[in-house]
Write an enzyme that holds these catalytic residues in place. Sequence first.
Site, short mmCIF file in Angstrom:
data_model
loop_
_atom_site.label_atom_id
_atom_site.label_comp_id
_atom_site.label_asym_id
_atom_site.label_seq_id
_atom_site.Cartn_x
_atom_site.Cartn_y
_atom_site.Cartn_z
N ARG A 66 21.95 -7.85 -7.58
CA ARG A 66 20.71 -7.48 -7.55
C ARG A 66 19.95 -7.87 -9.03
O ARG A 66 18.65 -8.16 -8.96
CB ARG A 66 20.88 -5.79 -7.85
CG ARG A 66 19.54 -4.84 -7.86
CD ARG A 66 19.88 -3.62 -7.93
NE ARG A 66 18.77 -2.93 -8.32
CZ ARG A 66 18.86 -1.79 -9.20
NH1 ARG A 66 19.94 -1.44 -9.72
NH2 ARG A 66 17.90 -1.37 -9.54
N MET A 91 10.34 -1.36 -0.58
CA MET A 91 11.34 -0.72 -0.58
C MET A 91 12.70 -0.62 -0.98
O MET A 91 13.64 -0.37 -0.72
CB MET A 91 11.49 -0.37 1.27
CG MET A 91 10.50 0.27 1.79
SD MET A 91 9.42 1.61 1.08
CE MET A 91 9.87 2.89 2.34
N ILE A 93 14.37 -0.77 -4.95
CA ILE A 93 14.39 -0.17 -6.39
C ILE A 93 14.66 -1.26 -7.46
O ILE A 93 15.54 -2.07 -7.32
CB ILE A 93 15.60 0.90 -6.55
CG1 ILE A 93 15.22 2.00 -5.79
CG2 ILE A 93 15.76 1.36 -7.91
CD1 ILE A 93 16.29 3.16 -5.48
N LEU A 94 13.57 -1.36 -8.34
CA LEU A 94 13.95 -2.55 -9.36
C LEU A 94 14.55 -2.00 -10.52
O LEU A 94 14.55 -1.01 -11.03
CB LEU A 94 12.22 -2.87 -9.79
CG LEU A 94 11.47 -3.58 -8.70
CD1 LEU A 94 10.10 -3.41 -9.04
CD2 LEU A 94 11.54 -5.01 -8.38
N ASN A 108 3.56 2.16 -8.67
CA ASN A 108 3.96 2.14 -7.16
C ASN A 108 3.09 3.36 -6.57
O ASN A 108 2.71 4.32 -7.27
CB ASN A 108 5.44 2.66 -7.34
CG ASN A 108 5.86 3.15 -5.93
OD1 ASN A 108 5.94 2.34 -4.98
ND2 ASN A 108 6.69 4.29 -5.71
N HIS A 110 3.42 6.18 -3.75
CA HIS A 110 4.43 6.99 -3.18
C HIS A 110 3.77 7.94 -2.13
O HIS A 110 3.22 8.60 -2.70
CB HIS A 110 5.11 7.70 -4.26
CG HIS A 110 6.40 8.65 -3.60
ND1 HIS A 110 7.48 7.85 -2.88
CD2 HIS A 110 6.78 9.66 -3.35
CE1 HIS A 110 8.31 9.05 -2.59
NE2 HIS A 110 7.49 10.26 -3.08
C1 GAR Z 1 3.27 3.55 1.96
O1 GAR Z 1 3.01 4.65 2.51
C2 GAR Z 1 3.60 3.79 0.68
O2 GAR Z 1 3.47 5.04 0.23
C3 GAR Z 1 5.40 3.88 1.18
O3 GAR Z 1 5.33 2.92 1.99
C4 GAR Z 1 4.23 2.68 2.97
C5 GAR Z 1 3.96 1.38 2.95
O4 GAR Z 1 2.91 1.17 3.87
N1 GAR Z 1 6.10 3.73 0.17
C6 GAR Z 1 7.24 4.30 -0.01
O5 GAR Z 1 7.77 4.85 0.64
C7 GAR Z 1 8.14 3.89 -1.29
N2 GAR Z 1 9.00 4.84 -1.59
P1 GAR Z 1 1.92 -0.19 4.04
O6 GAR Z 1 2.81 -1.12 3.97
O7 GAR Z 1 1.09 -0.10 5.30
O8 GAR Z 1 1.03 -0.33 2.72
#
Ligand code: GAR
Length: 211
Positions: A66, A91, A93-94, A108, A110
């Site tokens: 990682r 998706m 974790i950095l 980010n 969320h």
């Molecule tokens: C978004 O809803 C974002 O909030 C979520 O993934 C989706 C990406 O949609 N992120 C997470 O759940 C991070 N923990 P997109 O690819 O259409 O922008």
Amino acid sequence: MTLKLGVLVSGEGSNLQAVIDAVRDKKLNAEIVLVASDKSEIPALKKAEKAGIPYKTLNPAEFSDRENYDQTLAHEFLKHQVQLVVLAGFMRILSAKFLACFPDAVINIHPSLLPDDAEKEEITLPDGTISRIFRGKNAVNLALEAGVSWTGCTVHLVTEKVDQGPVLAKKAVPILPHDTVLSLHSRIKEEEHHLLPLGIQEWVKKMLKVC
Ligand code: GAR
């Protein structure tokens, strides 16, 4: 000054598109200098290509660990002189090593409401009821399963603690009686598309002390 953005994606890229549109419409004084992903053949990369933005896939399976992955990722953004890294549906974790390359400059989006006080494990919803906090990957499912009446979306600074960095912007979204994960997530995303550019502006105000 035009802010140089690096955007990280893993999937659909609708939030990336929202930032592309905000830049195009001059709602954001910024330029996306690199889109990077951990997966190839995803719609997000097609969106970057269509907008003429350089993009790159780094496949985690091709790295020894990682740290090595995150260092290479950071190097790519540094090469492009990125000032702010935006996680738009990324998706992974950095690690601390990555974050150290961009101090206070990784944000980010969320798909749930996060508390202003990161230590809190509960949040008061717009109807006055109390909800626990839904962090991590399945925030939309968790809110639906919990039977709460509101959820939402939050833009926050990324720290080593997952989904616990300082909040920049958030928006509540009601959960409707017949919502499925899909219908709820799609309404959350509609709000995210406004919130992410707003969150970037908030970051500029707070961190670069620009009004
Ligand atoms: C978004 O809803 C974002 O909030 C979520 O993934 C989706 C990406 O949609 N992120 C997470 O759940 C991070 N923990 P997109 O690819 O259409 O922008």
